[in-house]
Write a protein that holds these residues in place. Sequence first.
Motif, PDB file in Angstrom:
ATOM      1  N   TYR A 143     -13.376  -5.880  42.167  1.00 35.83           N
ATOM      2  CA  TYR A 143     -13.646  -4.520  42.656  1.00 35.83           C
ATOM      3  C   TYR A 143     -13.946  -4.448  44.155  1.00 35.83           C
ATOM      4  O   TYR A 143     -14.154  -3.358  44.686  1.00 35.83           O
ATOM      5  CB  TYR A 143     -14.792  -3.895  41.855  1.00 35.83           C
ATOM      6  CG  TYR A 143     -14.352  -3.437  40.475  1.00 35.83           C
ATOM      7  CD1 TYR A 143     -13.341  -2.484  40.328  1.00 35.83           C
ATOM      8  CD2 TYR A 143     -14.937  -3.947  39.314  1.00 35.83           C
ATOM      9  CE1 TYR A 143     -12.930  -2.050  39.079  1.00 35.83           C
ATOM     10  CE2 TYR A 143     -14.540  -3.520  38.051  1.00 35.83           C
ATOM     11  CZ  TYR A 143     -13.531  -2.575  37.938  1.00 35.83           C
ATOM     12  OH  TYR A 143     -13.115  -2.143  36.700  1.00 35.83           O
TER      13      TYR A 143
ATOM     14  N   CYS B 279      -4.501   5.263  44.421  1.00 38.01           N
ATOM     15  CA  CYS B 279      -5.954   5.049  44.557  1.00 38.01           C
ATOM     16  C   CYS B 279      -6.595   6.097  45.456  1.00 38.01           C
ATOM     17  O   CYS B 279      -7.779   6.408  45.307  1.00 38.01           O
ATOM     18  CB  CYS B 279      -6.257   3.642  45.066  1.00 38.01           C
ATOM     19  SG  CYS B 279      -5.965   3.408  46.827  1.00 38.01           S
TER      20      CYS B 279
ATOM     21  N   TYR C 262     -12.628   2.861  41.111  1.00 39.88           N
ATOM     22  CA  TYR C 262     -12.705   2.069  42.343  1.00 39.88           C
ATOM     23  C   TYR C 262     -14.144   2.172  42.834  1.00 39.88           C
ATOM     24  O   TYR C 262     -14.858   3.121  42.506  1.00 39.88           O
ATOM     25  CB  TYR C 262     -11.752   2.632  43.407  1.00 39.88           C
ATOM     26  CG  TYR C 262     -10.297   2.569  42.988  1.00 39.88           C
ATOM     27  CD1 TYR C 262      -9.546   1.414  43.205  1.00 39.88           C
ATOM     28  CD2 TYR C 262      -9.686   3.651  42.365  1.00 39.88           C
ATOM     29  CE1 TYR C 262      -8.215   1.338  42.811  1.00 39.88           C
ATOM     30  CE2 TYR C 262      -8.356   3.589  41.961  1.00 39.88           C
ATOM     31  CZ  TYR C 262      -7.621   2.434  42.192  1.00 39.88           C
ATOM     32  OH  TYR C 262      -6.312   2.371  41.794  1.00 39.88           O
TER      33      TYR C 262
END
Length: 278
Positions: A174, A204, A234
């Motif tokens: 991550y 994203c 995210y």
Amino acid sequence: MSDPVPLADVAAAVPLRSDYVIDQGWAGYDGAQHAVWRHLFERQSRLLPGRACPQYLDGLNRLGVAADGIPDFARLSDILDRATGWRVVAVPGLVPDDVFFRHLAARRFPATNWIRRPEQLDYLQEPDLFHDIFGHVPLLMHPVFADYLQAYGKGGIKALNLGALKNLSRLYWYTVEFGLLHTAEGLRIYGSGIVSSFGETIYCLEDPRPKRIAFDAQRIMRTRYRIDAFQENYFVIDSFEQLFDATRPDFTAHYRLLAHMADIRPGEALPGDRLVAA
Ligand code: PHE
Ligand code: FE
């Protein structure tokens, strides 16, 4: 008497060095392989301004040799070494965890020496050298990120000994692979798995579906991840200094607590999450 052993098999039988380092074999790449690199490089370079973080773009720029074709790791390493003391070493593919961590702890980035075929431009099961080099090396030109990755390597050896690899590897996933950075101009990408992916670069930042959650090391170490699809969440850092400071403490006690805490599903919302607008 047995048949003579074909030469190719003799080469394959040469034992791997314990650090898995091989010669990159740069002179052996053919025109089609260099063309795959250039195609991917140009496609991502057009897409990344205004999407990747300035530190990444600056590093990519300063590694100029990478634009011509598949880089020679030795030449790339000379530039990188002068900037931050890191080098790139060639390996045949994914290496065992302890080997990987020992390389990082010694400021060596192990990069695979194979490149995807022309029909695999958008999808790969395993990292190839475009991901490893284009994705990872530019940020290693940045002094704070360079120190973070070395510290991660040292932390990896410790986590292996403590049986906490599951938790620590989520941090890598991550941040190093799928991290986002908050800037005054808006959200920017720093994760290698994103900058080397045409589809995820856009997804994203622009897709309404994934959650973009303010960085929280403990939360991340509890969060499972998917390796077969775009991410459902995210994590957003404010700076590389924040990332490095938050991961500086000894994690031994954290791991003991984490062992008793439930995993979090990808995309799951927690009451404490601070969401960041895209
Ligand atoms: N500080 C962590 C530990 O003691 C190591 C670490 C450093 C982990 C940087 C992630 C990133 O284990
Ligand atoms: Fe990677």
